[in-house]
Design a protein around this motif. Structure first.
Motif, PDB file in Angstrom:
ATOM      1  N   PHE A  22       4.559 -13.847  37.458  1.00 19.36           N
ATOM      2  CA  PHE A  22       5.816 -13.191  37.745  1.00 19.36           C
ATOM      3  C   PHE A  22       6.680 -13.960  38.684  1.00 19.36           C
ATOM      4  CE2 PHE A  22       3.309  -9.337  36.689  1.00 19.36           C
ATOM      5  CZ  PHE A  22       4.190  -8.737  35.711  1.00 19.36           C
ATOM      6  N   THR A  23       7.812 -14.208  38.214  1.00 23.29           N
ATOM      7  CA  THR A  23       9.104 -14.763  39.122  1.00 23.29           C
ATOM      8  C   THR A  23       9.903 -13.833  39.785  1.00 23.29           C
ATOM      9  OG1 THR A  23       8.721 -16.765  37.588  1.00 23.29           O
ATOM     10  CG2 THR A  23      10.840 -16.579  39.120  1.00 23.29           C
ATOM     11  N   LEU A  24       9.913 -13.892  41.087  1.00 21.05           N
ATOM     12  CA  LEU A  24      10.984 -13.056  41.741  1.00 21.05           C
ATOM     13  C   LEU A  24      12.184 -13.920  42.102  1.00 21.05           C
ATOM     14  CD1 LEU A  24      11.492 -10.577  43.624  1.00 21.05           C
ATOM     15  CD2 LEU A  24      10.798 -12.155  45.442  1.00 21.05           C
ATOM     16  N   VAL A  34      19.596 -16.582  45.720  1.00 23.81           N
ATOM     17  CA  VAL A  34      19.400 -16.822  47.297  1.00 23.81           C
ATOM     18  C   VAL A  34      17.719 -17.201  47.668  1.00 23.81           C
ATOM     19  CG1 VAL A  34      21.546 -15.899  48.018  1.00 23.81           C
ATOM     20  CG2 VAL A  34      19.480 -14.483  47.880  1.00 23.81           C
ATOM     21  N   ARG A  35      16.939 -16.819  46.559  1.00 20.92           N
ATOM     22  CA  ARG A  35      15.539 -16.818  46.901  1.00 20.92           C
ATOM     23  C   ARG A  35      14.847 -16.855  45.578  1.00 20.92           C
ATOM     24  NH1 ARG A  35      12.008 -14.053  50.335  1.00 20.92           N
ATOM     25  NH2 ARG A  35      13.227 -14.662  51.880  1.00 20.92           N
ATOM     26  N   SER A  36      13.773 -17.681  45.317  1.00 21.46           N
ATOM     27  CA  SER A  36      13.340 -17.796  44.013  1.00 21.46           C
ATOM     28  C   SER A  36      11.897 -18.215  44.112  1.00 21.46           C
ATOM     29  CB  SER A  36      13.881 -18.753  42.984  1.00 21.46           C
ATOM     30  OG  SER A  36      13.381 -18.867  41.872  1.00 21.46           O
ATOM     31  N   LEU A  57      20.672  -8.355  44.166  1.00 19.91           N
ATOM     32  CA  LEU A  57      20.128  -7.960  42.891  1.00 19.91           C
ATOM     33  C   LEU A  57      18.852  -8.542  43.036  1.00 19.91           C
ATOM     34  CD1 LEU A  57      20.444  -6.737  40.179  1.00 19.91           C
ATOM     35  CD2 LEU A  57      21.225  -8.443  39.278  1.00 19.91           C
ATOM     36  N   VAL A  58      17.726  -7.850  42.708  1.00 16.03           N
ATOM     37  CA  VAL A  58      16.272  -8.467  42.647  1.00 16.03           C
ATOM     38  C   VAL A  58      15.912  -8.328  41.035  1.00 16.03           C
ATOM     39  CG1 VAL A  58      13.913  -8.250  43.426  1.00 16.03           C
ATOM     40  CG2 VAL A  58      15.677  -7.635  45.005  1.00 16.03           C
ATOM     41  N   GLU A  59      15.544  -9.642  40.570  1.00 10.50           N
ATOM     42  CA  GLU A  59      15.040  -9.804  39.283  1.00 10.50           C
ATOM     43  C   GLU A  59      13.408 -10.152  39.535  1.00 10.50           C
ATOM     44  OE1 GLU A  59      16.374 -12.055  35.441  1.00 10.50           O
ATOM     45  OE2 GLU A  59      16.341 -13.258  36.906  1.00 10.50           O
ATOM     46  N   ILE A  60      12.689  -9.439  38.476  1.00  8.76           N
ATOM     47  CA  ILE A  60      11.174  -9.785  38.479  1.00  8.76           C
ATOM     48  C   ILE A  60      10.886  -9.967  36.981  1.00  8.76           C
ATOM     49  CG2 ILE A  60       8.940  -8.924  38.798  1.00  8.76           C
ATOM     50  CD1 ILE A  60       9.721  -7.126  41.108  1.00  8.76           C
ATOM     51  N   LYS A  68      15.417  -5.434  36.804  1.00 11.41           N
ATOM     52  CA  LYS A  68      16.513  -5.978  37.646  1.00 11.41           C
ATOM     53  C   LYS A  68      16.782  -4.709  38.500  1.00 11.41           C
ATOM     54  CE  LYS A  68      18.668  -9.518  35.173  1.00 11.41           C
ATOM     55  NZ  LYS A  68      20.050 -10.058  34.752  1.00 11.41           N
ATOM     56  N   GLN A  69      16.839  -4.870  39.822  1.00 13.47           N
ATOM     57  CA  GLN A  69      17.122  -3.623  40.688  1.00 13.47           C
ATOM     58  C   GLN A  69      17.954  -4.172  41.645  1.00 13.47           C
ATOM     59  OE1 GLN A  69      13.700  -1.293  41.637  1.00 13.47           O
ATOM     60  NE2 GLN A  69      14.626  -0.200  43.123  1.00 13.47           N
ATOM     61  N   LYS A  70      19.169  -3.182  42.177  1.00 17.61           N
ATOM     62  CA  LYS A  70      19.851  -3.560  43.397  1.00 17.61           C
ATOM     63  C   LYS A  70      18.943  -3.244  44.692  1.00 17.61           C
ATOM     64  CE  LYS A  70      23.201  -0.732  44.240  1.00 17.61           C
ATOM     65  NZ  LYS A  70      24.558  -0.054  44.383  1.00 17.61           N
TER      66      LYS A  70
END
Length: 75
Positions: A22-24, A34-36, A57-60, A68-70
């Protein structure tokens, strides 16, 4: 993804039944990354202490999955 709003640590609840990598990705409100990072197997806590308060927004994602989730960071 919890707690939400968060301050320094977020917890992820991913049911990884297919041993995927998984990639965050975390994006700010204008869509800039801002983060990967790659998530390690069974990694459930992410330190977000270096991010400013605000809405993100966080994407996994993996090859078979994307969510995706706020996220609200509040200190």
């Amino acid at each position: 993804l919890y707690p939400n709003p968060a301050s320094d640590i977020i917890n992820l609840n991913i049911e990884n039944t297919i041993n995927s990598e998984f990639t965050l990705n975390i994006y700010n409100v204008i869509g800039k990354t801002v983060r990967s990072e790659m998530l390690k197997q069974d990694q459930q806590q992410i330190n977000i202490g270096d991010l400013n308060s605000g809405v993100y927004l966080v994407e996994i994602k993996s090859k078979e999955f994307s969510k995706k989730q706020k996220l609200i960071i509040q200190r």
